[in-house]
Motif scaffolding. Sequence first.
Motif, PDB file in Angstrom:
ATOM      1  N   ARG A 179     -17.342  45.569  20.236  1.00  0.00           N
ATOM      2  CA  ARG A 179     -16.286  45.692  21.256  1.00  0.00           C
ATOM      3  C   ARG A 179     -16.658  46.727  22.304  1.00  0.00           C
ATOM      4  NH1 ARG A 179     -12.810  45.923  16.805  1.00  0.00           N
ATOM      5  NH2 ARG A 179     -12.158  48.033  17.369  1.00  0.00           N
ATOM      6  N   ALA A 180     -17.237  47.842  21.844  1.00  0.00           N
ATOM      7  CA  ALA A 180     -17.645  48.886  22.793  1.00  0.00           C
ATOM      8  C   ALA A 180     -18.739  48.367  23.724  1.00  0.00           C
ATOM      9  CB  ALA A 180     -18.128  50.117  22.036  1.00  0.00           C
ATOM     10  N   MET A 181     -19.680  47.616  23.166  1.00  0.00           N
ATOM     11  CA  MET A 181     -20.770  47.056  23.970  1.00  0.00           C
ATOM     12  C   MET A 181     -20.222  46.053  24.992  1.00  0.00           C
ATOM     13  SD  MET A 181     -24.200  45.143  22.557  1.00  0.00           S
ATOM     14  CE  MET A 181     -24.365  46.425  21.312  1.00  0.00           C
ATOM     15  N   LYS A 182     -19.310  45.208  24.551  1.00  0.00           N
ATOM     16  CA  LYS A 182     -18.736  44.202  25.447  1.00  0.00           C
ATOM     17  C   LYS A 182     -17.921  44.864  26.552  1.00  0.00           C
ATOM     18  CE  LYS A 182     -16.137  39.831  25.269  1.00  0.00           C
ATOM     19  NZ  LYS A 182     -17.163  39.063  26.008  1.00  0.00           N
ATOM     20  N   ARG A 183     -17.159  45.894  26.197  1.00  0.00           N
ATOM     21  CA  ARG A 183     -16.348  46.588  27.206  1.00  0.00           C
ATOM     22  C   ARG A 183     -17.227  47.315  28.225  1.00  0.00           C
ATOM     23  NH1 ARG A 183     -12.613  46.345  30.701  1.00  0.00           N
ATOM     24  NH2 ARG A 183     -11.592  48.323  31.196  1.00  0.00           N
TER      25      ARG A 183
ATOM     26  N   PHE B  60     -20.191  46.464  29.149  1.00  0.00           N
ATOM     27  CA  PHE B  60     -20.736  45.427  30.026  1.00  0.00           C
ATOM     28  C   PHE B  60     -19.692  44.974  31.043  1.00  0.00           C
ATOM     29  CE2 PHE B  60     -21.198  40.786  30.718  1.00  0.00           C
ATOM     30  CZ  PHE B  60     -22.369  40.800  31.473  1.00  0.00           C
ATOM     31  N   ASP B  61     -18.436  44.799  30.600  1.00  0.00           N
ATOM     32  CA  ASP B  61     -17.364  44.354  31.494  1.00  0.00           C
ATOM     33  C   ASP B  61     -17.129  45.360  32.625  1.00  0.00           C
ATOM     34  OD1 ASP B  61     -16.946  42.072  30.040  1.00  0.00           O
ATOM     35  OD2 ASP B  61     -15.262  42.867  28.890  1.00  0.00           O
ATOM     36  N   VAL B  62     -17.060  46.631  32.245  1.00  0.00           N
ATOM     37  CA  VAL B  62     -16.779  47.669  33.258  1.00  0.00           C
ATOM     38  C   VAL B  62     -17.927  47.762  34.256  1.00  0.00           C
ATOM     39  CG1 VAL B  62     -16.474  50.149  33.613  1.00  0.00           C
ATOM     40  CG2 VAL B  62     -15.254  48.991  31.753  1.00  0.00           C
ATOM     41  N   ALA B  63     -19.155  47.778  33.749  1.00  0.00           N
ATOM     42  CA  ALA B  63     -20.312  47.902  34.645  1.00  0.00           C
ATOM     43  C   ALA B  63     -20.417  46.687  35.563  1.00  0.00           C
ATOM     44  CB  ALA B  63     -21.586  48.061  33.818  1.00  0.00           C
ATOM     45  N   PHE B  64     -20.280  45.494  35.003  1.00  0.00           N
ATOM     46  CA  PHE B  64     -20.444  44.279  35.798  1.00  0.00           C
ATOM     47  C   PHE B  64     -19.320  44.144  36.823  1.00  0.00           C
ATOM     48  CE2 PHE B  64     -20.267  39.869  36.934  1.00  0.00           C
ATOM     49  CZ  PHE B  64     -21.572  39.414  36.873  1.00  0.00           C
ATOM     50  N   SER B  65     -18.071  44.317  36.401  1.00  0.00           N
ATOM     51  CA  SER B  65     -16.954  44.131  37.328  1.00  0.00           C
ATOM     52  C   SER B  65     -16.950  45.200  38.418  1.00  0.00           C
ATOM     53  CB  SER B  65     -15.622  44.151  36.569  1.00  0.00           C
ATOM     54  OG  SER B  65     -15.434  45.384  35.892  1.00  0.00           O
ATOM     55  N   GLY B  66     -17.288  46.435  38.048  1.00  0.00           N
ATOM     56  CA  GLY B  66     -17.329  47.500  39.052  1.00  0.00           C
ATOM     57  C   GLY B  66     -18.370  47.235  40.124  1.00  0.00           C
ATOM     58  N   LEU B  67     -19.576  46.852  39.698  1.00  0.00           N
ATOM     59  CA  LEU B  67     -20.646  46.546  40.652  1.00  0.00           C
ATOM     60  C   LEU B  67     -20.304  45.312  41.487  1.00  0.00           C
ATOM     61  CD1 LEU B  67     -23.807  47.181  38.434  1.00  0.00           C
ATOM     62  CD2 LEU B  67     -23.026  48.558  40.383  1.00  0.00           C
ATOM     63  N   ALA B  68     -19.695  44.303  40.838  1.00  0.00           N
ATOM     64  CA  ALA B  68     -19.346  43.083  41.565  1.00  0.00           C
ATOM     65  C   ALA B  68     -18.284  43.338  42.622  1.00  0.00           C
ATOM     66  CB  ALA B  68     -18.866  42.018  40.578  1.00  0.00           C
ATOM     67  N   ILE B  69     -17.283  44.137  42.297  1.00  0.00           N
ATOM     68  CA  ILE B  69     -16.238  44.450  43.280  1.00  0.00           C
ATOM     69  C   ILE B  69     -16.832  45.193  44.470  1.00  0.00           C
ATOM     70  CG2 ILE B  69     -14.183  45.873  43.666  1.00  0.00           C
ATOM     71  CD1 ILE B  69     -13.341  45.188  40.772  1.00  0.00           C
ATOM     72  N   PHE B  70     -17.735  46.136  44.175  1.00  0.00           N
ATOM     73  CA  PHE B  70     -18.369  46.890  45.266  1.00  0.00           C
ATOM     74  C   PHE B  70     -19.216  45.969  46.134  1.00  0.00           C
ATOM     75  CE2 PHE B  70     -22.075  49.232  46.867  1.00  0.00           C
ATOM     76  CZ  PHE B  70     -21.433  50.185  47.640  1.00  0.00           C
TER      77      PHE B  70
ATOM     78  N   VAL C 281     -10.485  42.389  34.874  1.00  0.00           N
ATOM     79  CA  VAL C 281     -11.535  42.818  33.950  1.00  0.00           C
ATOM     80  C   VAL C 281     -11.648  44.334  33.951  1.00  0.00           C
ATOM     81  CG1 VAL C 281     -14.012  42.730  33.445  1.00  0.00           C
ATOM     82  CG2 VAL C 281     -12.818  40.664  34.196  1.00  0.00           C
ATOM     83  N   LEU C 282     -11.662  44.927  35.122  1.00  0.00           N
ATOM     84  CA  LEU C 282     -11.772  46.375  35.241  1.00  0.00           C
ATOM     85  C   LEU C 282     -10.589  47.070  34.574  1.00  0.00           C
ATOM     86  CD1 LEU C 282     -13.816  48.332  36.489  1.00  0.00           C
ATOM     87  CD2 LEU C 282     -12.373  48.426  38.528  1.00  0.00           C
ATOM     88  N   ALA C 283      -9.400  46.464  34.660  1.00  0.00           N
ATOM     89  CA  ALA C 283      -8.206  47.045  34.061  1.00  0.00           C
ATOM     90  C   ALA C 283      -8.152  46.853  32.553  1.00  0.00           C
ATOM     91  CB  ALA C 283      -6.959  46.431  34.699  1.00  0.00           C
ATOM     92  N   GLY C 284      -8.977  45.958  32.009  1.00  0.00           N
ATOM     93  CA  GLY C 284      -9.010  45.751  30.569  1.00  0.00           C
ATOM     94  C   GLY C 284      -8.189  44.588  30.083  1.00  0.00           C
ATOM     95  N   ASP C 285      -7.556  43.832  30.986  1.00  0.00           N
ATOM     96  CA  ASP C 285      -6.778  42.661  30.568  1.00  0.00           C
ATOM     97  C   ASP C 285      -7.676  41.466  30.272  1.00  0.00           C
ATOM     98  OD1 ASP C 285      -4.310  43.945  30.909  1.00  0.00           O
ATOM     99  OD2 ASP C 285      -4.338  43.524  33.065  1.00  0.00           O
ATOM    100  N   MET C 286      -8.831  41.425  30.913  1.00  0.00           N
ATOM    101  CA  MET C 286      -9.746  40.308  30.761  1.00  0.00           C
ATOM    102  C   MET C 286     -11.158  40.824  30.504  1.00  0.00           C
ATOM    103  SD  MET C 286      -8.491  37.649  33.775  1.00  0.00           S
ATOM    104  CE  MET C 286      -9.852  36.541  33.415  1.00  0.00           C
TER     105      MET C 286
END
Length: 467
Positions: free
Chosen positions: A271-275, A277-287, A371-376
């Motif tokens: 779960r930590a690994m998946k989260r 990845f989610d934060v890094a990917f979504s943050g970079l994608a939004i930017f 995704v960044l907020a943790g809902d997805m």
Amino acid sequence: MNAEANPVPVVRKGGAQSAPAGSVPGLERRRLQSYLAILIGDIAMVLGAFLLGGWIYLGSEGAEMGLVLGQIVLPVFLTVALYNNAYSLRTLQSWEFGAARALIALLISSAAVVFIAFYTKSSRDFSRASFTLGIAFAAFMLPWLRAQMRGFVRWRCGARVTNELVIDDGGPPINLAGAMQVDARKRRLVPDASDPVALDRIGKVLRGCDRVIVSCPPERRHAWALIFKGAAIAGEVIDDTIAELDALGARKAGGHGLLLVSVGPLGLRARAMKRAFDVAFSGLAIFALSPLLLVVALLIMAEDGGPALFVQRRIGRGNTFFRMYKFRSMRVASLDEEGNVSTARDDQRVTRIGAFIRRTSIDELPQLFNVLAGDMSIVGPRPHAIGSQAGDKLFWEVDTRYWLRHALKPGLTGLAQVRGYRGATDHESDLEQRLGADLEYLNGWSIWRDLGIVVATIRVLVHDRAY
């Protein structure tokens, strides 16, 4: 050849075997003989590999040094091999498993010897080339030995390595491939703890068995359980409640028996690994996509003056609701808050810019904020609206396993989407295909699979079912 070396012949009945009239010869001694043969073979392979490596590099003098290196590695190898199940029942059943465990033990022992030699400053006394050659030869010879030992194990223990017996005492029929079968009524096997003669009759049938399974009515389960506990064997009683509940395990607590019927699909580390990845990917994608997000939002508002975002209640992890963001693709007056009506081809509710962003999947990009907020999550089962239907049924009415898909966070993309299962669900089969892919994803998660799905998503961003 003596009688013990030959298993008692059995007569096959379908996938099972009919048990002989008396007890069957136990396989425990033969399994020990197989373990010992493999152990001796491993010792010979390790010493031979280092002897050969030294001889090839430095001739007879090197052979002597190689033998010394082998004697240093061998105790560490055997210690690791004994603890990592390199000599276990599964290694007799699968030579591949045994070979893999032996190789792991070889790598760990080699690394340990190198580590110790480095810190004791004794590595200068040995030839690194001879050591490397010895490890290389051992890595080849150990799996080769395990493969060759298949015939010996089969000769000593038979094809199954263990003796399994199924006792039919009037319960649900069961047919296990390779297991012996006994009819309790024909053998007069009665689990009567007050009758020593009956217990002796059962004990003679059980002698030599490694595992016994009895199928009987509920009222006789306790009696069979008592007999198995005193027979010094692994005994099992069929209880179809476990199959009905799809139980994963059992335990006792507070004087009650508890069946484990569910666990989370991912452990803490996963779960930590998946989260992460989610934060890094979504943050970079939004930017990176922020200029596109801004332009699309302005175009949507400019077309009819309505809001850029459409917020809808969707079903998320744990079957709880969350607010999912999308770029609005329909006219404000035609918005479907509950998702009761699937979008059709040439749907009059869709705006001009809406048709474009739906066809290119741009309408889903605001979910990066979910995704960044943790809902997805970036990858997971796609979230559905409450009123979504397949044919004329709600999704969960088509298949009750539908709720299982919410054991993970919903995803921006998923296995079903990259396989082409997307768009309107006009038929029940449309949902069944997606559900099958979602459940497959839940049962086989890995970070590498998530990355593969993300890459595969690029190919389906534009698709003919987006309308």
